[in-house]
Design a protein around this motif. Structure first.
Motif, PDB file in Angstrom:
ATOM      1  N   PRO A 142       0.569  -1.095   0.332  1.00 63.23           N
ATOM      2  CA  PRO A 142      -0.294  -0.210  -0.346  1.00 63.23           C
ATOM      3  C   PRO A 142       1.338   1.222  -0.120  1.00 63.23           C
ATOM      4  N   HIS A 143       2.588   0.832  -0.348  1.00 63.16           N
ATOM      5  CA  HIS A 143       2.969   2.257   0.154  1.00 63.16           C
ATOM      6  C   HIS A 143       2.534   3.378   1.495  1.00 63.16           C
ATOM      7  N   ARG A 144       3.068   4.236   1.268  1.00 66.05           N
ATOM      8  CA  ARG A 144       2.793   5.044   2.704  1.00 66.05           C
ATOM      9  C   ARG A 144       1.293   5.458   3.075  1.00 66.05           C
ATOM     10  N   HIS A 145       0.954   5.306   4.517  1.00 67.38           N
ATOM     11  CA  HIS A 145      -0.586   5.413   4.317  1.00 67.38           C
ATOM     12  C   HIS A 145      -1.051   7.235   4.629  1.00 67.38           C
ATOM     13  N   ASP A 146       0.337   7.767   4.912  1.00 64.36           N
ATOM     14  CA  ASP A 146       0.244   9.362   5.053  1.00 64.36           C
ATOM     15  C   ASP A 146       1.206  10.086   5.469  1.00 64.36           C
TER      16      ASP A 146
END
Length: 304
Positions: A170-174
């Motif tokens: 998902p890669h970075r979430h925020d």
């Protein structure tokens, strides 16, 4: 395609729903407030007789969004019995029984559209994510396919969850999940070296630093400054793979880092961007503009 456990690399007994924070459930009432802000006129007609409704999968894809669907119907006092596990690929060209939802007729119809919209979106993202990952594996590439932070405001946790069910990263979430220094950060601060050193002083050892680079020289500077990941943004073909190889050769045995390719990657161009020196391929094509998987919920006729 194979089973859900194989596709998501889960061990027996593992459940992706366990990833979700308790706080996400707070959004459920807002979804219902948006969909039924005043009187439920049609719900008045159907009454409160207990009914069974079949959830049908009507187009091919990966089933994703199960915990969200469950919680939507729990909110209106209904229960869901799943007939296929999350991550299952339902076939195209035929209707597939996916679940049975039980509750009062009025409550089933209150949850219907909220639940179907959620499931369709999450499953659509999981389906495209799965396709991208499988294409990369067919090329023999063992790197990471990742989504991006270009998600729908207020719906990110669902979209990122769909990527995970589909079997990608998902890669970075925020903004707090990882340090990513993009072109605007660099231009505002003056140089890659100064920006990396400045953020290292406050971010500490536990956060990775990812620097967006336009060419070999910028990536080389970022690695020298201590970046953990260099993103070769919008580089393609020989320029991309040549720069990646040159960086790996130059810094081998001196620095540990990953090379990410990003920018304009779609299904048709994916295979041209993977290679032996590329570690990560990130794209928004797995979640922006993806087609939904078609589901319907049908209350069963009363037995006479």
């Amino acid at each position: 395609m194979s089973t859900a456990a194989e596709q998501t690399d889960l061990l027996p007994g593992q459940n992706l729903a366990h990833l979700l924070p308790p706080s996400w459930k707070q959004v459920i009432p807002t979804w219902f407030a948006e969909d039924t802000p005043s009187y439920d006129w049609a719900g008045f007609v159907v009454g409160e007789e207990e009914q069974d409704a079949i959830l049908w999968g009507k187009s091919g894809g990966v089933v994703a969004g199960v915990p969200f669907f469950d919680e939507i119907f729990k909110y209106v006092d209904c229960t869901v019995e799943w007939l296929v596990p999350e991550g299952t690929v339902i076939p195209d060209g035929a209707k597939t029984k996916v679940a049975v939802v039980r509750g009062k007729a009025r409550d089933l119809l209150l949850g219907e559209r909220v639940g179907l919209n959620l499931l369709a979106r999450a499953s659509g993202i999981a389906t495209v994510s799965r396709r991208f990952r499988d294409l990369a594996r067919e090329e023999g590439w063992g790197g990471v396919i990742a989504g991006t932070r270009k998600t729908t405001p207020g719906f990110r946790i669902v979209e990122k969850y769909g990527m995970i069910v589909g079997g990608i990263d998902p890669h970075r979430h925020d903004l707090s999940s990882m340090v990513m220094l993009k072109d605007n950060h660099i231009w505002a601060h003056g140089s890659i070296t100064n920006a990396v050193k400045a953020v290292r002083r406050v971010a500490g050892f536990s956060l990775l630093v990812n620097v967006e680079c336009q060419d070999f020289a910028e990536a080389d500077e970022a690695i020298a400054a201590g970046a953990n990941i260099v993103m070769l943004d919008n580089l393609v073909g020989a320029e991309l793979h040549g720069a990646a190889k040159q960086l790996k050769d130059k810094w081998r045995g001196k620095r540990e880092f990953l090379i990410e390719t990003s920018g304009g990657i779609v299904e048709g161009s994916l295979t041209s961007r993977v290679g032996p020196d590329i570690d990560i391929l990130s794209t928004s094509a797995v979640h922006q503009g993806t087609p939904h998987v078609d589901f319907s919920l049908k209350i069963q006729p009363r037995k006479k």
